[in-house]
Design a protein around this motif. Structure first.
Motif, PDB file in Angstrom:
ATOM      1  N   THR A 525      -1.857 -21.318 -34.041  1.00  0.00           N
ATOM      2  CA  THR A 525      -1.290 -20.135 -34.229  1.00  0.00           C
ATOM      3  C   THR A 525      -0.271 -19.915 -35.465  1.00  0.00           C
ATOM      4  OG1 THR A 525       0.481 -20.545 -32.620  1.00  0.00           O
ATOM      5  CG2 THR A 525      -1.398 -19.639 -31.491  1.00  0.00           C
ATOM      6  N   GLU A 526       0.039 -18.560 -35.820  1.00  0.00           N
ATOM      7  CA  GLU A 526       1.040 -18.227 -36.882  1.00  0.00           C
ATOM      8  C   GLU A 526       1.652 -17.025 -36.061  1.00  0.00           C
ATOM      9  OE1 GLU A 526       1.404 -19.537 -39.466  1.00  0.00           O
ATOM     10  OE2 GLU A 526      -0.196 -21.180 -39.999  1.00  0.00           O
ATOM     11  N   ASP A 527       2.775 -17.240 -35.890  1.00  0.00           N
ATOM     12  CA  ASP A 527       3.782 -16.342 -35.337  1.00  0.00           C
ATOM     13  C   ASP A 527       2.958 -15.840 -34.008  1.00  0.00           C
ATOM     14  OD1 ASP A 527       5.931 -14.762 -34.781  1.00  0.00           O
ATOM     15  OD2 ASP A 527       5.121 -13.127 -36.056  1.00  0.00           O
ATOM     16  N   ASP A 528       2.485 -16.613 -33.216  1.00  0.00           N
ATOM     17  CA  ASP A 528       1.959 -16.425 -31.909  1.00  0.00           C
ATOM     18  C   ASP A 528       0.429 -15.801 -31.893  1.00  0.00           C
ATOM     19  OD1 ASP A 528       4.325 -17.172 -30.526  1.00  0.00           O
ATOM     20  OD2 ASP A 528       5.074 -15.372 -30.824  1.00  0.00           O
ATOM     21  N   LEU A 529       0.017 -15.583 -33.141  1.00  0.00           N
ATOM     22  CA  LEU A 529      -1.439 -15.204 -33.231  1.00  0.00           C
ATOM     23  C   LEU A 529      -2.187 -16.155 -33.815  1.00  0.00           C
ATOM     24  CD1 LEU A 529      -0.525 -11.654 -35.194  1.00  0.00           C
ATOM     25  CD2 LEU A 529      -0.391 -12.185 -32.846  1.00  0.00           C
ATOM     26  N   VAL A 530      -3.579 -16.054 -33.068  1.00  0.00           N
ATOM     27  CA  VAL A 530      -4.295 -17.363 -32.888  1.00  0.00           C
ATOM     28  C   VAL A 530      -5.516 -17.102 -34.348  1.00  0.00           C
ATOM     29  CG1 VAL A 530      -6.218 -18.578 -31.868  1.00  0.00           C
ATOM     30  CG2 VAL A 530      -4.432 -17.047 -30.542  1.00  0.00           C
ATOM     31  N   LEU A 531      -5.616 -18.291 -35.150  1.00  0.00           N
ATOM     32  CA  LEU A 531      -6.516 -18.371 -35.931  1.00  0.00           C
ATOM     33  C   LEU A 531      -8.005 -18.795 -35.278  1.00  0.00           C
ATOM     34  CD1 LEU A 531      -4.269 -20.783 -38.451  1.00  0.00           C
ATOM     35  CD2 LEU A 531      -5.065 -18.245 -38.688  1.00  0.00           C
ATOM     36  N   ARG A 532      -8.865 -18.575 -36.046  1.00  0.00           N
ATOM     37  CA  ARG A 532     -10.170 -19.135 -35.143  1.00  0.00           C
ATOM     38  C   ARG A 532     -10.270 -20.444 -35.474  1.00  0.00           C
ATOM     39  NH1 ARG A 532     -15.095 -16.531 -38.749  1.00  0.00           N
ATOM     40  NH2 ARG A 532     -14.510 -16.806 -40.663  1.00  0.00           N
ATOM     41  N   PRO A 592      -0.393 -12.370 -39.817  1.00  0.00           N
ATOM     42  CA  PRO A 592       0.759 -12.518 -38.989  1.00  0.00           C
ATOM     43  C   PRO A 592       2.047 -12.427 -39.489  1.00  0.00           C
ATOM     44  CG  PRO A 592      -0.142 -14.618 -39.561  1.00  0.00           C
ATOM     45  CD  PRO A 592      -1.166 -13.683 -40.143  1.00  0.00           C
ATOM     46  N   HIS A 593       2.309 -12.612 -40.774  1.00  0.00           N
ATOM     47  CA  HIS A 593       3.503 -12.471 -41.549  1.00  0.00           C
ATOM     48  C   HIS A 593       4.032 -10.800 -41.966  1.00  0.00           C
ATOM     49  CE1 HIS A 593       3.401 -16.622 -41.780  1.00  0.00           C
ATOM     50  NE2 HIS A 593       2.030 -16.462 -42.504  1.00  0.00           N
ATOM     51  N   THR A 594       2.861 -10.043 -42.233  1.00  0.00           N
ATOM     52  CA  THR A 594       3.046  -8.553 -42.371  1.00  0.00           C
ATOM     53  C   THR A 594       2.610  -7.888 -41.471  1.00  0.00           C
ATOM     54  OG1 THR A 594       0.891  -8.350 -43.545  1.00  0.00           O
ATOM     55  CG2 THR A 594       2.945  -9.314 -45.172  1.00  0.00           C
ATOM     56  N   GLY A 595       1.763  -8.160 -40.471  1.00  0.00           N
ATOM     57  CA  GLY A 595       1.106  -7.165 -39.648  1.00  0.00           C
ATOM     58  C   GLY A 595       0.028  -6.327 -40.044  1.00  0.00           C
ATOM     59  N   ARG A 596      -0.584  -6.464 -41.318  1.00  0.00           N
ATOM     60  CA  ARG A 596      -1.657  -5.897 -42.055  1.00  0.00           C
ATOM     61  C   ARG A 596      -2.925  -6.200 -41.195  1.00  0.00           C
ATOM     62  NH1 ARG A 596      -2.637  -6.407 -48.422  1.00  0.00           N
ATOM     63  NH2 ARG A 596      -4.497  -5.032 -48.646  1.00  0.00           N
ATOM     64  N   HIS A 597      -3.626  -5.136 -41.107  1.00  0.00           N
ATOM     65  CA  HIS A 597      -4.943  -5.415 -40.732  1.00  0.00           C
ATOM     66  C   HIS A 597      -6.036  -5.698 -41.745  1.00  0.00           C
ATOM     67  CE1 HIS A 597      -4.560  -3.005 -36.605  1.00  0.00           C
ATOM     68  NE2 HIS A 597      -3.485  -3.562 -36.903  1.00  0.00           N
ATOM     69  N   LEU A 598      -6.766  -6.648 -41.570  1.00  0.00           N
ATOM     70  CA  LEU A 598      -7.629  -7.239 -42.262  1.00  0.00           C
ATOM     71  C   LEU A 598      -9.025  -7.345 -41.775  1.00  0.00           C
ATOM     72  CD1 LEU A 598      -5.741 -10.365 -43.547  1.00  0.00           C
ATOM     73  CD2 LEU A 598      -5.879  -8.150 -44.641  1.00  0.00           C
ATOM     74  N   GLY A 599     -10.200  -7.048 -42.654  1.00  0.00           N
ATOM     75  CA  GLY A 599     -11.603  -7.092 -42.152  1.00  0.00           C
ATOM     76  C   GLY A 599     -12.149  -5.794 -41.881  1.00  0.00           C
ATOM     77  N   ASN A 600     -13.348  -5.794 -41.178  1.00  0.00           N
ATOM     78  CA  ASN A 600     -14.114  -4.430 -40.952  1.00  0.00           C
ATOM     79  C   ASN A 600     -13.261  -3.702 -39.825  1.00  0.00           C
ATOM     80  OD1 ASN A 600     -16.200  -4.340 -42.883  1.00  0.00           O
ATOM     81  ND2 ASN A 600     -17.021  -6.183 -41.951  1.00  0.00           N
ATOM     82  N   PHE A 601     -13.534  -2.475 -39.801  1.00  0.00           N
ATOM     83  CA  PHE A 601     -12.822  -1.446 -39.143  1.00  0.00           C
ATOM     84  C   PHE A 601     -13.394  -0.184 -38.540  1.00  0.00           C
ATOM     85  CE2 PHE A 601      -9.725   2.232 -38.879  1.00  0.00           C
ATOM     86  CZ  PHE A 601      -8.738   1.464 -37.740  1.00  0.00           C
TER      87      PHE A 601
END
Length: 630
Positions: A525-532, A592-601
C-alpha cells in the motif's frame, strides 16, 4: 483546422480525468470537460472511432457550449437518479445552465439485439441524439457554441452543408458517417467548424441537437424539452427498480449502478470495462490501453453486483452474452470480446494523436485478447453457478458449457499464463490463475451435483481435481510466513490474492488468509491505497510506475470485513469514497500522493468492487456476513 477565436481546447491544459462528466444512451458514451467541451464521443457505438476526441489530442474534435469568455463553471451535477448532467455558469451579467444528455426514447425501431437478450420493463431505446439545452436563469448571458467534429480518431475533418428544412439544420459528413446538427440558434460555418453566438435573456432557452441516425433530432425547443423529460424519467424509473440499503453511502451505490448500466451495450447486454482508450495509468507514460471491450473475468463480479442491487434483467442480459460467446468458442475462450461479441481486437497505435497530456502511444484494439489467461474458465463457471443458484435449475445448454469450461481448466491449470493483470513479460504460475482454475472445478462439482445421480461420478472427479489444485497452491504459493505470493517461487505480493476469501478458496478465518490480507494492507500500500503489485518486483513488460489500483483497495475493504477487521475496513472504505470525483465517478487508479485519478474512465471494475465493498461494510454493521462469489 481551428477557426480563429473559437472556443476549442486549443492550447489549454487537459482537464483532470476525474473532472469529466459521463453520459450514456447504452449504445455509446460521451465525456464532457468542465469547460463545457464534449471531448470524447465515439459513433455509432462505444468502441467505434471517435468523432470528438480532443481528450486524446486537442485537434481531434470537440463540441463546446459555454458563456463567452468564461472558462470555469460554478457547479456541475447529475439530475438526481439520472445520466443527465447540468453545468451551471456564473458571468457578470447573469447565470446560465447547460443540460446535457444522450437521449433515450420509447421503443421505436428494430435493432441488433441478440435472440437471448430481453428488455427490462423500464428499458428505452437510444435515440442516437446528443442534446444540449441552454437556459439563462437570470440576467443576460452571451452564449458561444462551437462544434467541430473530426472523424476517424482525428483523421478526417467534417464537411458541413445546410439542409433544406424549416429550421436551422446542417449535416456534417466524414468517415462514413452523417451528423445532423439541429438548433434554434443561428449557425455559421468555417471549414469544419460550426459556430454560433447568441445573447440569452432571463428565462430564455435554446437547444442544440447532434444526431446520427434516421430517427432524427428534436425539431424545436418544445420537442427537445419533452424528449429530455423522457430521458430523465427513464433513468429515474430504472434506478427505482434497484434495491439499495438506507445508508449514508447509498448515493455511491446508486451512482455505481447507473455507471455500470451506462457502460452496458444494450443490443447485446455486454458491459464495457470503460468508456475510453489510452487515458494513461502513469502521467505522461506508456501504460495506455483500450478498455472499450468486455472482459470475461469481470463476469462473476458483474452478476453479483447486479443481482445484489436487484437488477436481475441486467444480470441476465450480461449472463446471456457471456454464455453465448462461451458456447460459440467451443471451450477456447478469450479473455475479452468486443461488445458486439466479435473476437478479433487487433491492437494498433495512432501516431498522429499526441495523447492525453502528451501520454503516448494512443492505442486502439487490445492485443491482450490473444493472451492465455487461466481465470476465464473459473469466471464463466462461477457466473453460471450464480445464475443457477437463483433458479435451482441447470438446463442442458448451460450444463454443456460447464462441462467444456471445467475440462479446459483441468487440462491447462498446471501451465503458466499471463495472469489477471495481463503482463507482457514472461508467463508465470500466477496464484490467482490457479485459484480460478480451482473455482472452475469446485463450482463445476457443485453444479454436477444439481444434475443428480447421473453426474455423480463426474462431480466426484471434479471435486478431487479441485482438491488437488488447492493442495498444489498451498504447496507452491505460500512464503515462509504463510502469506500467499504473486506466483509460485515469488517473494513479492500481488493484490489479486485478496480474492482468495471472496471466492471461498479458503475460509476467511484461516490463518493464511488473515496473514495474507494483513501483509497486503501493510506492505503493498501507499497511504493505505493498494498497488496491484510493485512494478520493480514484477516483470510486466514495462519500466514505468503506476498508481494504486482502486479495485484492489476496495477488495482489501471486502477482505478486511471477512477476516473480522470491520472497523479498519470501514475507515478504509470511507477514505476511498472520499477520493470519488465530484460526480461520484472513478477511473482505474489513484495517485496516493495527490489523489489524482489515472487510467481509463469511468472504470466498471472499480465501481463493481465499490458495490461489493460498501455492501460488505453495511452487512457487517447489520450483523450479516456476505460471501460474494461462493
Amino acid at each position: 483546422m481551428r477557426r480563429r477565436g473559437a472556443l476549442g481546447p486549443g492550447s489549454e491544459p487537459f482537464a483532470p480525468i476525474a473532472d469529466f462528466g459521463f453520459l450514456s444512451d447504452c449504445e455509446t458514451t460521451a465525456l464532457i470537460a468542465p469547460s463545457g467541451n464534449v471531448e470524447w464521443l465515439c459513433l455509432p457505438r462505444i468502441d467505434s472511432p471517435s468523432v470528438f476526441g480532443s481528450i486524446l489530442d486537442r485537434d481531434a474534435g470537440y463540441f463546446r457550449i459555454a458563456p463567452a469568455g468564461v472558462e470555469v463553471p460554478a457547479a456541475q451535477r447529475y439530475i438526481p437518479g439520472t445520466m443527465v448532467m447540468e453545468t451551471t455558469w456564473w458571468t457578470r451579467g447573469g447565470w446560465l445552465v447547460v443540460t446535457d444528455a444522450l437521449l433515450m426514447g420509447p421503443w421505436h425501431h428494430e435493432d441488433e439485439r441478440s435472440e437471448s437478450h430481453r428488455r427490462a420493463p423500464t428499458d428505452y431505446d437510444a435515440d442516437h441524439v446528443l442534446l444540449r439545452k441552454v437556459k439563462c436563469v437570470s440576467g443576460n448571458v452571451q452564449v458561444r457554441m462551437d462544434c467541430m467534429p473530426v472523424f476517424e480518431y482525428g483523421r478526417t475533418p467534417a464537411r458541413w452543408n445546410y439542409t433544406d428544412q424549416g429550421y436551422q439544420a446542417a449535416v456534417a459528413v466524414g468517415g462514413g458517417l452523417s451528423l445532423h446538427l439541429t438548433t434554434d440558434m443561428n449557425v455559421g460555418f468555417e471549414g469544419s467548424l460550426a459556430t454560433s453566438r447568441t445573447l440569452l435573456k432571463e428565462g430564455e432557452s435554446r437547444f442544440v441537437a447532434l444526431s446520427w441516425s434516421t430517427h432524427g433530432a428534436p425539431k424545436d425547443l418544445t420537442e427537445a424539452e419533452e424528449r429530455l423529460r423522457w430521458t430523465i424519467h427513464h433513468w429515474q424509473h430504472w434506478l427505482d427498480r434497484g434495491d439499495f440499503p438506507d445508508h449514508p453511502w447509498r448515493s455511491f451505490l446508486q451512482r455505481s449502478a447507473l455507471t455500470l448500466k451506462g457502460l452496458t451495450y444494450a443490443p447485446t447486454g455486454a458491459v464495457a470495462a470503460a468508456a475510453t482508450t489510452s487515458l494513461p495509468e502513469t502521467p505522461g507514460g506508456d501504460r495506455n490501453w483500450d478498455y472499450r471491450y468486455t472482459w470475461i473475468r469481470d463476469s462473476t463480479m458483474t452478476l453479483w453486483a447486479f443481482y445484489t442491487l436487484g437488477y436481475d434483467w441486467e444480470a441476465n442480459d450480461f449472463f446471456h452474452f457471456i454464455t453465448d460467446v462461451a458456447e460459440e468458442s467451443d471451450g477456447r475462450l478469450q479473455i475479452m470480446y468486443g461488445v458486439d461479441g466479435r473476437s478479433e481486437l487487433p491492437e494498433s497505435e495512432l501516431d498522429h494523436l499526441s495523447g492525453y497530456d502528451n501520454a503516448k502511444p494512443v492505442r486502439i484494439g487490445n492485443g491482450a485478447y490473444t493472451q492465455a489467461q487461466h481465470d476465464v474458465w473459473g469466471a464463466i463457471t462461477g457466473s453460471i453457478y450464480l445464475f443457477v443458484r437463483k433458479r435451482d435449475r441447470l438446463d442442458d445448454r448451460l450444463w454443456k458449457i460447464v462441462v467444456t469450461q471445467v475440462e479446459e481448466a483441468l487440462l491447462h491449470w498446471r501451465e503458466p499464463d499471463c495472469g489477471m493483470w495481463e503482463v507482457r513479460g514472461a508467463p508465470q504460475h500466477f496464484t490467482s490463475s490457479k485459484v480460478f482454475c480451482w473455482l472452475a472445478a469446485q463450482r463445476g462439482a457443485q453444479l454436477a451435483r444439481l444434475r443428480g445421480a447421473d453426474e455423480h461420478a463426474r462431480a466426484e472427479r471434479w471435486q478431487r481435481a479441485a482438491d488437488e489444485i488447492r493442495d498444489d497452491v498451498l504447496a507452491g504459493a505460500l512464503d515462509e510466513r504463510g502469506v500467499f505470493t504473486a506466483h509460485y517461487g515469488a517473494k513479492s505480493l500481488d493484490a489479486s490474492v485478496l480474492l482468495i476469501p471472496l471466492v471461498g478458496f479458503l475460509p476467511a478465518d484461516d490463518k493464511r488468509v488473515r496473514e495474507t490480507v494483513l501483509a497486503i494492507a501493510e506492505e503493498l500500500t501507499e497511504d493505505d491505497l493498494v498497488l496491484r503489485y510493485r512494478t520493480d518486483e514484477t516483470d510486466d513488460g514495462f519500466v514505468s510506475e503506476e498508481g494504486t489500483f482502486t479495485i484492489c483497495s476496495f477488495w482489501l475493504v471486502s477482505a478486511l470485513v471477512m477476516i473480522g477487521e470491520t472497523e479498519r475496513a470501514r475507515t478504509l472504505c470511507q477514505k476511498l469514497l472520499s477520493y470519488a470525483s465530484h460526480l461520484q465517478l472513478y477511473a482505474e487508479e489513484i495517485d496516493p500522493h495527490t489523489g489524482r485519478h489515472l487510467g481509463n474512465f469511468p472504470q466498471a471494475f472499480t465501481h463493481l468492487a465499490l458495490i461489493n465493498a460498501v455492501m460488505q461494510v453495511i452487512g457487517a454493521d447489520r450483523g450479516q456476513r456476505l460471501y460474494p462469489f461462493s
